[in-house]
Design a protein around this motif. Structure first.
Motif, PDB file in Angstrom:
ATOM      1  N   LEU A 117     -81.913  38.254  15.469  1.00 52.88           N
ATOM      2  CA  LEU A 117     -81.954  37.288  16.574  1.00 52.88           C
ATOM      3  C   LEU A 117     -80.923  37.640  17.642  1.00 52.88           C
ATOM      4  O   LEU A 117     -81.211  37.590  18.844  1.00 52.88           O
ATOM      5  CB  LEU A 117     -81.677  35.866  16.068  1.00 52.88           C
ATOM      6  N   TYR A 118     -79.736  37.996  17.202  1.00 52.37           N
ATOM      7  CA  TYR A 118     -78.671  38.378  18.140  1.00 52.37           C
ATOM      8  C   TYR A 118     -79.080  39.607  18.943  1.00 52.37           C
ATOM      9  O   TYR A 118     -78.999  39.613  20.174  1.00 52.37           O
ATOM     10  CB  TYR A 118     -77.369  38.647  17.373  1.00 52.37           C
ATOM     11  N   ASP A 119     -79.532  40.650  18.265  1.00 50.34           N
ATOM     12  CA  ASP A 119     -79.925  41.879  18.960  1.00 50.34           C
ATOM     13  C   ASP A 119     -81.081  41.621  19.926  1.00 50.34           C
ATOM     14  O   ASP A 119     -81.100  42.139  21.039  1.00 50.34           O
ATOM     15  CB  ASP A 119     -80.312  42.971  17.960  1.00 50.34           C
ATOM     16  N   SER A 120     -82.023  40.805  19.509  1.00 45.92           N
ATOM     17  CA  SER A 120     -83.157  40.483  20.375  1.00 45.92           C
ATOM     18  C   SER A 120     -82.701  39.708  21.610  1.00 45.92           C
ATOM     19  O   SER A 120     -83.140  39.988  22.723  1.00 45.92           O
ATOM     20  CB  SER A 120     -84.185  39.672  19.584  1.00 45.92           C
ATOM     21  N   ASP A 121     -81.815  38.753  21.414  1.00 43.91           N
ATOM     22  CA  ASP A 121     -81.306  37.962  22.537  1.00 43.91           C
ATOM     23  C   ASP A 121     -80.548  38.832  23.533  1.00 43.91           C
ATOM     24  O   ASP A 121     -80.614  38.600  24.738  1.00 43.91           O
ATOM     25  CB  ASP A 121     -80.393  36.847  22.028  1.00 43.91           C
ATOM     26  N   ARG A 122     -79.848  39.814  23.026  1.00 42.97           N
ATOM     27  CA  ARG A 122     -79.078  40.704  23.898  1.00 42.97           C
ATOM     28  C   ARG A 122     -79.940  41.846  24.441  1.00 42.97           C
ATOM     29  O   ARG A 122     -79.461  42.715  25.128  1.00 42.97           O
ATOM     30  CB  ARG A 122     -77.866  41.284  23.154  1.00 42.97           C
ATOM     31  N   GLN A 123     -81.222  41.782  24.120  1.00 42.28           N
ATOM     32  CA  GLN A 123     -82.205  42.780  24.555  1.00 42.28           C
ATOM     33  C   GLN A 123     -81.771  44.197  24.202  1.00 42.28           C
ATOM     34  O   GLN A 123     -81.891  45.121  24.995  1.00 42.28           O
ATOM     35  CB  GLN A 123     -82.508  42.638  26.047  1.00 42.28           C
ATOM     36  N   LYS A 124     -81.241  44.297  23.021  1.00 44.80           N
ATOM     37  CA  LYS A 124     -80.891  45.610  22.509  1.00 44.80           C
ATOM     38  C   LYS A 124     -81.363  45.673  21.066  1.00 44.80           C
ATOM     39  O   LYS A 124     -81.269  44.703  20.330  1.00 44.80           O
ATOM     40  CB  LYS A 124     -79.389  45.876  22.588  1.00 44.80           C
TER      41      LYS A 124
ATOM     42  N   SER B 281     -80.778  47.475  17.672  1.00 48.04           N
ATOM     43  CA  SER B 281     -79.888  48.387  16.973  1.00 48.04           C
ATOM     44  C   SER B 281     -80.728  49.368  16.172  1.00 48.04           C
ATOM     45  O   SER B 281     -81.926  49.172  15.964  1.00 48.04           O
ATOM     46  CB  SER B 281     -78.941  47.616  16.053  1.00 48.04           C
ATOM     47  N   ILE B 282     -80.100  50.414  15.718  1.00 51.59           N
ATOM     48  CA  ILE B 282     -80.797  51.384  14.886  1.00 51.59           C
ATOM     49  C   ILE B 282     -81.304  50.704  13.618  1.00 51.59           C
ATOM     50  O   ILE B 282     -82.350  51.036  13.092  1.00 51.59           O
ATOM     51  CB  ILE B 282     -79.895  52.604  14.565  1.00 51.59           C
ATOM     52  N   ARG B 283     -80.609  49.680  13.147  1.00 50.30           N
ATOM     53  CA  ARG B 283     -81.070  48.942  11.971  1.00 50.30           C
ATOM     54  C   ARG B 283     -82.390  48.231  12.272  1.00 50.30           C
ATOM     55  O   ARG B 283     -83.297  48.221  11.459  1.00 50.30           O
ATOM     56  CB  ARG B 283     -80.020  47.921  11.535  1.00 50.30           C
ATOM     57  N   ASP B 284     -82.491  47.631  13.463  1.00 49.92           N
ATOM     58  CA  ASP B 284     -83.728  46.949  13.839  1.00 49.92           C
ATOM     59  C   ASP B 284     -84.879  47.942  13.952  1.00 49.92           C
ATOM     60  O   ASP B 284     -85.979  47.680  13.499  1.00 49.92           O
ATOM     61  CB  ASP B 284     -83.566  46.224  15.176  1.00 49.92           C
ATOM     62  N   SER B 285     -84.635  49.087  14.568  1.00 55.34           N
ATOM     63  CA  SER B 285     -85.712  50.055  14.751  1.00 55.34           C
ATOM     64  C   SER B 285     -86.172  50.620  13.410  1.00 55.34           C
ATOM     65  O   SER B 285     -87.356  50.826  13.193  1.00 55.34           O
ATOM     66  CB  SER B 285     -85.287  51.179  15.702  1.00 55.34           C
ATOM     67  N   ARG B 286     -85.251  50.856  12.505  1.00 56.51           N
ATOM     68  CA  ARG B 286     -85.644  51.345  11.176  1.00 56.51           C
ATOM     69  C   ARG B 286     -86.430  50.275  10.433  1.00 56.51           C
ATOM     70  O   ARG B 286     -87.375  50.559   9.729  1.00 56.51           O
ATOM     71  CB  ARG B 286     -84.411  51.740  10.366  1.00 56.51           C
ATOM     72  N   SER B 287     -86.044  49.025  10.605  1.00 58.75           N
ATOM     73  CA  SER B 287     -86.747  47.926   9.974  1.00 58.75           C
ATOM     74  C   SER B 287     -88.173  47.834  10.516  1.00 58.75           C
ATOM     75  O   SER B 287     -89.121  47.634   9.768  1.00 58.75           O
ATOM     76  CB  SER B 287     -85.985  46.636  10.238  1.00 58.75           C
ATOM     77  N   GLU B 288     -88.339  47.981  11.824  1.00 53.30           N
ATOM     78  CA  GLU B 288     -89.676  47.939  12.408  1.00 53.30           C
ATOM     79  C   GLU B 288     -90.516  49.121  11.957  1.00 53.30           C
ATOM     80  O   GLU B 288     -91.716  48.978  11.719  1.00 53.30           O
ATOM     81  CB  GLU B 288     -89.589  47.879  13.933  1.00 53.30           C
ATOM     82  N   GLU B 289     -89.905  50.303  11.848  1.00 51.49           N
ATOM     83  CA  GLU B 289     -90.627  51.470  11.343  1.00 51.49           C
ATOM     84  C   GLU B 289     -91.137  51.197   9.930  1.00 51.49           C
ATOM     85  O   GLU B 289     -92.284  51.485   9.605  1.00 51.49           O
ATOM     86  CB  GLU B 289     -89.725  52.704  11.324  1.00 51.49           C
TER      87      GLU B 289
END
Length: 181
Positions: A156-163, A165-173
């Motif tokens: 939620l934090y990363d999404s709100d900051r429109q960034k 993280s590498i953790r988010d991108s790996r999770s989406e992959e």
């Protein structure tokens, strides 16, 4: 203003000690602080890593402000970010959160691996300031509940900051791989 995502505040009290970590953080630290926000943030870093303090302080204040506005006000008088030796807590752990404190391994301050850098793990670890003692499980192996909520908060934090993280991108992959199976 209350968040529509988390509209309730619950306070838990315990008459019994809550089992937790019992580490002693000792060493020669260079201390830096940023006391301009509503919650003082203090870093305790080894000399060779002390140049990371401004980035850690700024990120920590921003994360505290975000969670304080979305979840509930921060309940401790300050937040301490303390560098610890890589040998503590085994190889699979990069950081540990305790009330009013985040213990970060040397590795997270020095690694070129974006997934394991301190800027990638702070949103999750600081979320434990809200979810460490409020989401408590009876079985040690059921800690996924607290971990899952903290990971969700960091997203939620990363999404709100429109960034992302590498953790988010790996999770989406990983999610994309599961959905294609």
């Amino acid at each position: 203003p209350r968040s529509t995502l988390f509209p309730y505040t619950t306070l838990f009290r315990s008459r019994e000690p809550i089992p937790g970590i019992g580490w002693i953080c000792a060493g020669k630290f260079i201390t830096s602080s940023n006391r301009t926000g509503p919650v003082p943030v203090i870093t305790y870093l080894a000399g060779e890593d002390s140049s990371a303090a401004p980035e850690i302080l700024a990120a920590s204040e921003d994360i505290l402000q975000f969670y304080g506005g979305r979840l509930a006000p921060y309940r401790f008088p300050e937040l301490k970010i303390v560098e610890i030796d890589d040998r503590i807590a085994g190889g699979g752990v990069l950081a540990i959160a305790a009330p009013s404190m985040v213990l970060v391994k040397d590795l997270a301050l020095r690694t070129p691996d974006l997934f394991n850098q301190v800027r990638s793990i702070l949103p999750h670890e600081i979320a434990h300031q809200w979810w460490s003692m409020t989401v408590l499980v009876g079985e040690a192996d059921a800690a996924f509940l607290s971990e899952g909520i903290c990971e969700y908060c960091s997203r939620l934090y990363d999404s709100d900051r429109q960034k992302m993280s590498i953790r988010d991108s790996r999770s989406e992959e990983h999610t994309s791989e599961l959905q294609s199976q």
